[in-house]
Design a protein around this motif. Structure first.
Motif, PDB file in Angstrom:
ATOM      1  N   ASN A   8       0.862  -1.178   0.000  1.00 30.79           N
ATOM      2  CA  ASN A   8       0.000   0.000   0.000  1.00 30.79           C
ATOM      3  C   ASN A   8       0.898   1.227   0.000  1.00 30.79           C
ATOM      4  OD1 ASN A   8      -2.204   1.775   0.285  1.00 30.79           O
ATOM      5  ND2 ASN A   8      -1.920   1.807   2.494  1.00 30.79           N
ATOM      6  N   ILE A   9       0.822   2.000  -1.063  1.00 36.14           N
ATOM      7  CA  ILE A   9       1.533   3.275  -1.088  1.00 36.14           C
ATOM      8  C   ILE A   9       0.668   4.242  -0.297  1.00 36.14           C
ATOM      9  CG2 ILE A   9       2.327   5.171  -2.520  1.00 36.14           C
ATOM     10  CD1 ILE A   9       2.913   3.141  -4.701  1.00 36.14           C
ATOM     11  N   THR A  10       1.203   4.714   0.835  1.00 31.65           N
ATOM     12  CA  THR A  10       0.407   5.542   1.748  1.00 31.65           C
ATOM     13  C   THR A  10       0.484   7.022   1.405  1.00 31.65           C
ATOM     14  OG1 THR A  10       2.224   5.673   3.334  1.00 31.65           O
ATOM     15  CG2 THR A  10       0.617   3.893   3.632  1.00 31.65           C
ATOM     16  N   THR A  11       1.542   7.433   0.723  1.00 31.87           N
ATOM     17  CA  THR A  11       1.638   8.810   0.229  1.00 31.87           C
ATOM     18  C   THR A  11       2.000   8.730  -1.238  1.00 31.87           C
ATOM     19  OG1 THR A  11       3.953   8.967   0.881  1.00 31.87           O
ATOM     20  CG2 THR A  11       2.330   9.797   2.449  1.00 31.87           C
ATOM     21  N   LEU A  12       1.066   9.047  -2.083  1.00 32.51           N
ATOM     22  CA  LEU A  12       1.267   8.918  -3.520  1.00 32.51           C
ATOM     23  C   LEU A  12       1.664  10.267  -4.099  1.00 32.51           C
ATOM     24  CD1 LEU A  12       1.159   7.021  -5.910  1.00 32.51           C
ATOM     25  CD2 LEU A  12      -1.275   7.497  -6.123  1.00 32.51           C
ATOM     26  N   SER A  13       2.818  10.298  -4.703  1.00 32.62           N
ATOM     27  CA  SER A  13       3.345  11.510  -5.315  1.00 32.62           C
ATOM     28  C   SER A  13       3.776  11.155  -6.731  1.00 32.62           C
ATOM     29  CB  SER A  13       4.529  12.034  -4.499  1.00 32.62           C
ATOM     30  OG  SER A  13       5.153  13.092  -5.165  1.00 32.62           O
ATOM     31  N   GLU A  14       2.936  11.445  -7.702  1.00 33.15           N
ATOM     32  CA  GLU A  14       3.250  11.095  -9.087  1.00 33.15           C
ATOM     33  C   GLU A  14       4.438  11.921  -9.566  1.00 33.15           C
ATOM     34  OE1 GLU A  14       2.033   8.648 -10.762  1.00 33.15           O
ATOM     35  OE2 GLU A  14       0.426   8.138  -9.384  1.00 33.15           O
ATOM     36  N   ASN A  15       5.411  11.236 -10.153  1.00 36.14           N
ATOM     37  CA  ASN A  15       6.581  11.913 -10.691  1.00 36.14           C
ATOM     38  C   ASN A  15       7.248  10.993 -11.700  1.00 36.14           C
ATOM     39  OD1 ASN A  15       8.693  10.272  -9.298  1.00 36.14           O
ATOM     40  ND2 ASN A  15       7.674  11.087  -7.479  1.00 36.14           N
ATOM     41  N   GLU A  47     -15.279  -2.329   6.267  1.00 42.27           N
ATOM     42  CA  GLU A  47     -15.130  -2.505   7.712  1.00 42.27           C
ATOM     43  C   GLU A  47     -13.759  -2.019   8.128  1.00 42.27           C
ATOM     44  OE1 GLU A  47     -16.022  -6.342   9.322  1.00 42.27           O
ATOM     45  OE2 GLU A  47     -17.642  -6.691   7.916  1.00 42.27           O
ATOM     46  N   GLY A  48     -13.658  -1.551   9.347  1.00 39.71           N
ATOM     47  CA  GLY A  48     -12.369  -1.186   9.909  1.00 39.71           C
ATOM     48  C   GLY A  48     -11.881   0.177   9.482  1.00 39.71           C
ATOM     49  N   GLY A  49     -10.686   0.501   9.949  1.00 41.85           N
ATOM     50  CA  GLY A  49     -10.135   1.822   9.722  1.00 41.85           C
ATOM     51  C   GLY A  49      -9.006   1.879   8.711  1.00 41.85           C
ATOM     52  N   TRP A  50      -8.756   0.774   8.007  1.00 42.24           N
ATOM     53  CA  TRP A  50      -7.694   0.772   7.013  1.00 42.24           C
ATOM     54  C   TRP A  50      -8.209   1.396   5.726  1.00 42.24           C
ATOM     55  CZ3 TRP A  50      -6.079  -3.615   3.340  1.00 42.24           C
ATOM     56  CH2 TRP A  50      -4.848  -3.331   2.761  1.00 42.24           C
ATOM     57  N   HIS A  51      -7.535   2.423   5.246  1.00 40.65           N
ATOM     58  CA  HIS A  51      -7.945   3.115   4.029  1.00 40.65           C
ATOM     59  C   HIS A  51      -6.764   3.188   3.061  1.00 40.65           C
ATOM     60  CE1 HIS A  51     -11.865   4.246   5.589  1.00 40.65           C
ATOM     61  NE2 HIS A  51     -11.244   4.400   6.743  1.00 40.65           N
ATOM     62  N   PRO A  52      -6.524   2.117   2.314  1.00 39.10           N
ATOM     63  CA  PRO A  52      -5.402   2.113   1.379  1.00 39.10           C
ATOM     64  C   PRO A  52      -5.503   3.251   0.371  1.00 39.10           C
ATOM     65  CG  PRO A  52      -6.378  -0.070   1.558  1.00 39.10           C
ATOM     66  CD  PRO A  52      -7.293   0.873   2.265  1.00 39.10           C
ATOM     67  N   VAL A  53      -4.352   3.802   0.028  1.00 40.85           N
ATOM     68  CA  VAL A  53      -4.296   4.878  -0.952  1.00 40.85           C
ATOM     69  C   VAL A  53      -4.111   4.297  -2.355  1.00 40.85           C
ATOM     70  CG1 VAL A  53      -3.025   6.937  -1.673  1.00 40.85           C
ATOM     71  CG2 VAL A  53      -3.406   6.489   0.766  1.00 40.85           C
ATOM     72  N   HIS A  54      -3.094   3.466  -2.511  1.00 42.07           N
ATOM     73  CA  HIS A  54      -2.824   2.803  -3.791  1.00 42.07           C
ATOM     74  C   HIS A  54      -2.364   1.386  -3.455  1.00 42.07           C
ATOM     75  CE1 HIS A  54      -1.620   2.547  -8.047  1.00 42.07           C
ATOM     76  NE2 HIS A  54      -0.654   1.779  -7.584  1.00 42.07           N
ATOM     77  N   LEU A  55      -3.204   0.417  -3.699  1.00 49.16           N
ATOM     78  CA  LEU A  55      -2.977  -0.954  -3.272  1.00 49.16           C
ATOM     79  C   LEU A  55      -2.527  -1.814  -4.447  1.00 49.16           C
ATOM     80  CD1 LEU A  55      -3.329  -2.745  -0.722  1.00 49.16           C
ATOM     81  CD2 LEU A  55      -5.570  -3.351  -1.620  1.00 49.16           C
ATOM     82  N   SER A  56      -1.482  -2.614  -4.208  1.00 39.89           N
ATOM     83  CA  SER A  56      -1.022  -3.595  -5.194  1.00 39.89           C
ATOM     84  C   SER A  56      -0.925  -4.959  -4.526  1.00 39.89           C
ATOM     85  CB  SER A  56       0.359  -3.224  -5.742  1.00 39.89           C
ATOM     86  OG  SER A  56       0.300  -2.040  -6.494  1.00 39.89           O
ATOM     87  N   VAL A  57      -1.322  -5.989  -5.257  1.00 42.91           N
ATOM     88  CA  VAL A  57      -1.173  -7.362  -4.791  1.00 42.91           C
ATOM     89  C   VAL A  57      -0.417  -8.105  -5.882  1.00 42.91           C
ATOM     90  CG1 VAL A  57      -2.356  -9.488  -4.117  1.00 42.91           C
ATOM     91  CG2 VAL A  57      -3.316  -7.259  -3.463  1.00 42.91           C
ATOM     92  N   ARG A  82      11.420   4.664  -6.264  1.00 42.46           N
ATOM     93  CA  ARG A  82      10.195   4.730  -5.459  1.00 42.46           C
ATOM     94  C   ARG A  82      10.402   5.544  -4.176  1.00 42.46           C
ATOM     95  NH1 ARG A  82       8.259  -0.711  -3.019  1.00 42.46           N
ATOM     96  NH2 ARG A  82       9.058   0.269  -1.163  1.00 42.46           N
ATOM     97  N   ALA A  83      11.538   6.214  -4.062  1.00 43.38           N
ATOM     98  CA  ALA A  83      11.907   6.917  -2.826  1.00 43.38           C
ATOM     99  C   ALA A  83      10.947   8.045  -2.449  1.00 43.38           C
ATOM    100  CB  ALA A  83      13.329   7.454  -2.944  1.00 43.38           C
ATOM    101  N   SER A  84      10.205   8.561  -3.386  1.00 43.48           N
ATOM    102  CA  SER A  84       9.321   9.698  -3.102  1.00 43.48           C
ATOM    103  C   SER A  84       8.000   9.295  -2.450  1.00 43.48           C
ATOM    104  CB  SER A  84       9.022  10.468  -4.388  1.00 43.48           C
ATOM    105  OG  SER A  84       8.261   9.648  -5.272  1.00 43.48           O
ATOM    106  N   VAL A  85       7.760   8.000  -2.296  1.00 46.91           N
ATOM    107  CA  VAL A  85       6.496   7.544  -1.710  1.00 46.91           C
ATOM    108  C   VAL A  85       6.768   6.678  -0.483  1.00 46.91           C
ATOM    109  CG1 VAL A  85       5.246   7.635  -3.909  1.00 46.91           C
ATOM    110  CG2 VAL A  85       6.327   5.509  -3.204  1.00 46.91           C
ATOM    111  N   GLU A  86       5.831   6.698   0.448  1.00 40.02           N
ATOM    112  CA  GLU A  86       5.901   5.826   1.616  1.00 40.02           C
ATOM    113  C   GLU A  86       5.051   4.599   1.334  1.00 40.02           C
ATOM    114  OE1 GLU A  86       5.032   7.784   5.313  1.00 40.02           O
ATOM    115  OE2 GLU A  86       6.023   9.610   4.613  1.00 40.02           O
ATOM    116  N   THR A  87       5.585   3.437   1.699  1.00 44.16           N
ATOM    117  CA  THR A  87       4.916   2.185   1.376  1.00 44.16           C
ATOM    118  C   THR A  87       4.859   1.263   2.577  1.00 44.16           C
ATOM    119  OG1 THR A  87       5.765   2.343  -0.881  1.00 44.16           O
ATOM    120  CG2 THR A  87       4.964   0.206  -0.184  1.00 44.16           C
TER     121      THR A  87
END
Length: 95
Positions: A8-15, A47-57, A82-87
Motif C-alpha cells: 500500500n503506497i500511503t503517500t502517492l506523489s506522481e513523478n 469494515e475497519g479503519g484501514w484506508h489504502p491509498v494505492h494498493l497492489s497485490v 520509489r523513494a518519493s512515496v511511503e509504502t
C-alpha cells in the motif's frame, strides 16, 4: 503454495521516477514467476479503519520466490525510483 506481496503506497506523489519504477517493476518479477493481481484501482472499505491509498497485490509461487525477488539485484536497482512515496508492504503465504 502461493504467496502474495501486498503493498500500500500511503503517500502517492506522481513523478517521472515513480512512472519509471512502474514501467520496470514487472521485468524484475519475471525471473521469480511473479505477477500483478491488483495494481491500483478503486478501494471500497466496508469494515475497519484501514484506508489504502494505492494498493497492489503481487502473486508468487512461494514465499521464497517473493523474498528472493525483494532481495534481488534487479529489484534493488529500481527501488530508489520509489523513494518519493511511503509504502507498507507484507508477504502473506497461503498455508
Amino acid at each position: 503454495m502461493p504467496a502474495y506481496v501486498i503493498a500500500n503506497i500511503t503517500t502517492l506523489s506522481e513523478n517521472p521516477d515513480l512512472a519509471e519504477y512502474r514501467r520496470r517493476a514487472q521485468a524484475t518479477m519475471d525471473p521469480f514467476e511473479g505477477r500483478f493481481v491488483i495494481r491500483g484501482g478503486k478501494v471500497d472499505v466496508r469494515e475497519g479503519g484501514w484506508h489504502p491509498v494505492h494498493l497492489s497485490v503481487l502473486e508468487f509461487p512461494t514465499g521464497k520466490h517473493a523474498r528472493d525477488w525483494l532481495e534481488s539485484p534487479g529489484y534493488r536497482e529500481i527501488l530508489p525510483l520509489r523513494a518519493s512515496v511511503e509504502t507498507e508492504l507484507v508477504i502473506v503465504e497461503n498455508p
